[in-house]
Structures are given as structure tokens and as C-alpha cells.
Design a protein around this motif. Structure first.
Motif, PDB file in Angstrom:
ATOM      1  N   SER A 167      -3.224   8.372   5.085  1.00 11.51           N
ATOM      2  CA  SER A 167      -2.227   8.566   6.141  1.00 11.51           C
ATOM      3  C   SER A 167      -2.246   9.999   6.616  1.00 11.51           C
ATOM      4  O   SER A 167      -2.777  10.875   5.962  1.00 11.51           O
ATOM      5  N   ARG A 202      -3.499   3.662   1.109  1.00 14.65           N
ATOM      6  CA  ARG A 202      -4.112   3.855   2.435  1.00 14.65           C
ATOM      7  C   ARG A 202      -4.007   5.312   2.830  1.00 14.65           C
ATOM      8  O   ARG A 202      -2.994   5.978   2.563  1.00 14.65           O
ATOM      9  N   ARG A 262      -7.337   6.693   8.813  1.00 15.15           N
ATOM     10  CA  ARG A 262      -5.914   6.479   8.557  1.00 15.15           C
ATOM     11  C   ARG A 262      -5.565   5.017   8.837  1.00 15.15           C
ATOM     12  O   ARG A 262      -5.973   4.457   9.846  1.00 15.15           O
ATOM     13  N   ASP A 275       1.016   5.230   0.785  1.00 12.90           N
ATOM     14  CA  ASP A 275       0.351   6.192   1.665  1.00 12.90           C
ATOM     15  C   ASP A 275      -0.112   7.409   0.871  1.00 12.90           C
ATOM     16  O   ASP A 275       0.633   7.936   0.047  1.00 12.90           O
ATOM     17  N   VAL A 296     -11.851  -2.727   0.980  1.00 14.67           N
ATOM     18  CA  VAL A 296     -11.335  -1.972   2.124  1.00 14.67           C
ATOM     19  C   VAL A 296     -10.954  -3.006   3.173  1.00 14.67           C
ATOM     20  O   VAL A 296     -11.793  -3.786   3.611  1.00 14.67           O
ATOM     21  N   ASN A 297      -9.676  -3.017   3.509  1.00 11.62           N
ATOM     22  CA  ASN A 297      -9.160  -3.997   4.479  1.00 11.62           C
ATOM     23  C   ASN A 297      -9.539  -5.424   4.091  1.00 11.62           C
ATOM     24  O   ASN A 297      -9.895  -6.248   4.928  1.00 11.62           O
ATOM     25  N   ASP A 321      -6.512   2.386   6.985  1.00 15.23           N
ATOM     26  CA  ASP A 321      -7.346   1.472   6.198  1.00 15.23           C
ATOM     27  C   ASP A 321      -6.655   1.231   4.854  1.00 15.23           C
ATOM     28  O   ASP A 321      -6.083   2.149   4.272  1.00 15.23           O
ATOM     29  N   VAL A 322      -6.717   0.014   4.367  1.00 14.31           N
ATOM     30  CA  VAL A 322      -6.107  -0.310   3.078  1.00 14.31           C
ATOM     31  C   VAL A 322      -7.211  -0.457   2.035  1.00 14.31           C
ATOM     32  O   VAL A 322      -8.104  -1.289   2.171  1.00 14.31           O
ATOM     33  N   LEU A 378     -13.515   6.155   5.684  1.00  8.95           N
ATOM     34  CA  LEU A 378     -12.181   5.579   5.842  1.00  8.95           C
ATOM     35  C   LEU A 378     -11.425   6.340   6.922  1.00  8.95           C
ATOM     36  O   LEU A 378     -11.628   7.538   7.112  1.00  8.95           O
ATOM     37  N   PRO A 418       0.812  -1.228   0.000  1.00  2.00           N
ATOM     38  CA  PRO A 418       0.000   0.000   0.000  1.00  2.00           C
ATOM     39  C   PRO A 418       0.842   1.273   0.000  1.00  2.00           C
ATOM     40  O   PRO A 418       1.820   1.367   0.742  1.00  2.00           O
TER      41      PRO A 418
END
Length: 71
Positions: free
Chosen positions: A71, A69, A57, A6, A43-44, A59-60, A55, A4
Motif C-alpha cells: 500500500s 498487500r 499497490r 496493508d 498473488v491475486n 496486489d494481494v 508487485l 489482507p
């Protein structure tokens, strides 16, 4: 899936449609909606269909193997 990347966000939470645009995974809001409706956004690790999903900070988010993700 890729590691991922940022993507800095100003405020938390952020809606997934906004985040997809910010991360350059969607050209605009309509494109973000199409991606979500097509079932290609996770998502995740879980499929996400809701345009208004929130979402946070860390979360992928992944679209077609590209992971980002907030950040």
C-alpha cells in the motif's frame, strides 16, 4: 484466508522477494526463494513462482493463509 493487511511500500513496483521480507513472511531472500519454489505463495489468487515478479499497490499476496498487500 485472512483479510489482507496493508504493508506500506516506498517505491512501486516492488519485487515479490523484497516484499515477502518487508511483510515479515520471509526471514531473508533465501527463505523467500524457498517459499516461492515450494508453491505456497499466491498473488491475486494465482500461484507465483518467480522471485523477480513485480508487485503493485493493491496486489494481494498470500502465504499459508496469511494475506498482505502493498500500500
Amino acid at each position: 484466508m485472512s483479510t489482507p493487511q496493508d504493508v506500506p511500500i516506498r517505491d512501486e513496483p516492488i519485487r515479490i522477494g523484497q516484499f515477502l521480507k518487508l511483510a515479515n513472511l520471509a526471514a531473508d531472500g533465501g527463505h523467500a526463494r524457498e517459499l516461492l519454489e515450494a508453491g505456497v505463495v499466491t498473488v491475486n489468487g494465482e500461484l507465483e513462482y518467480r522471485r523477480g515478479a513485480q508487485l503493485h499497490r493493491g496486489d494481494v499476496v498470500a502465504v499459508d493463509g496469511v494475506a498482505v498487500r502493498p500500500s
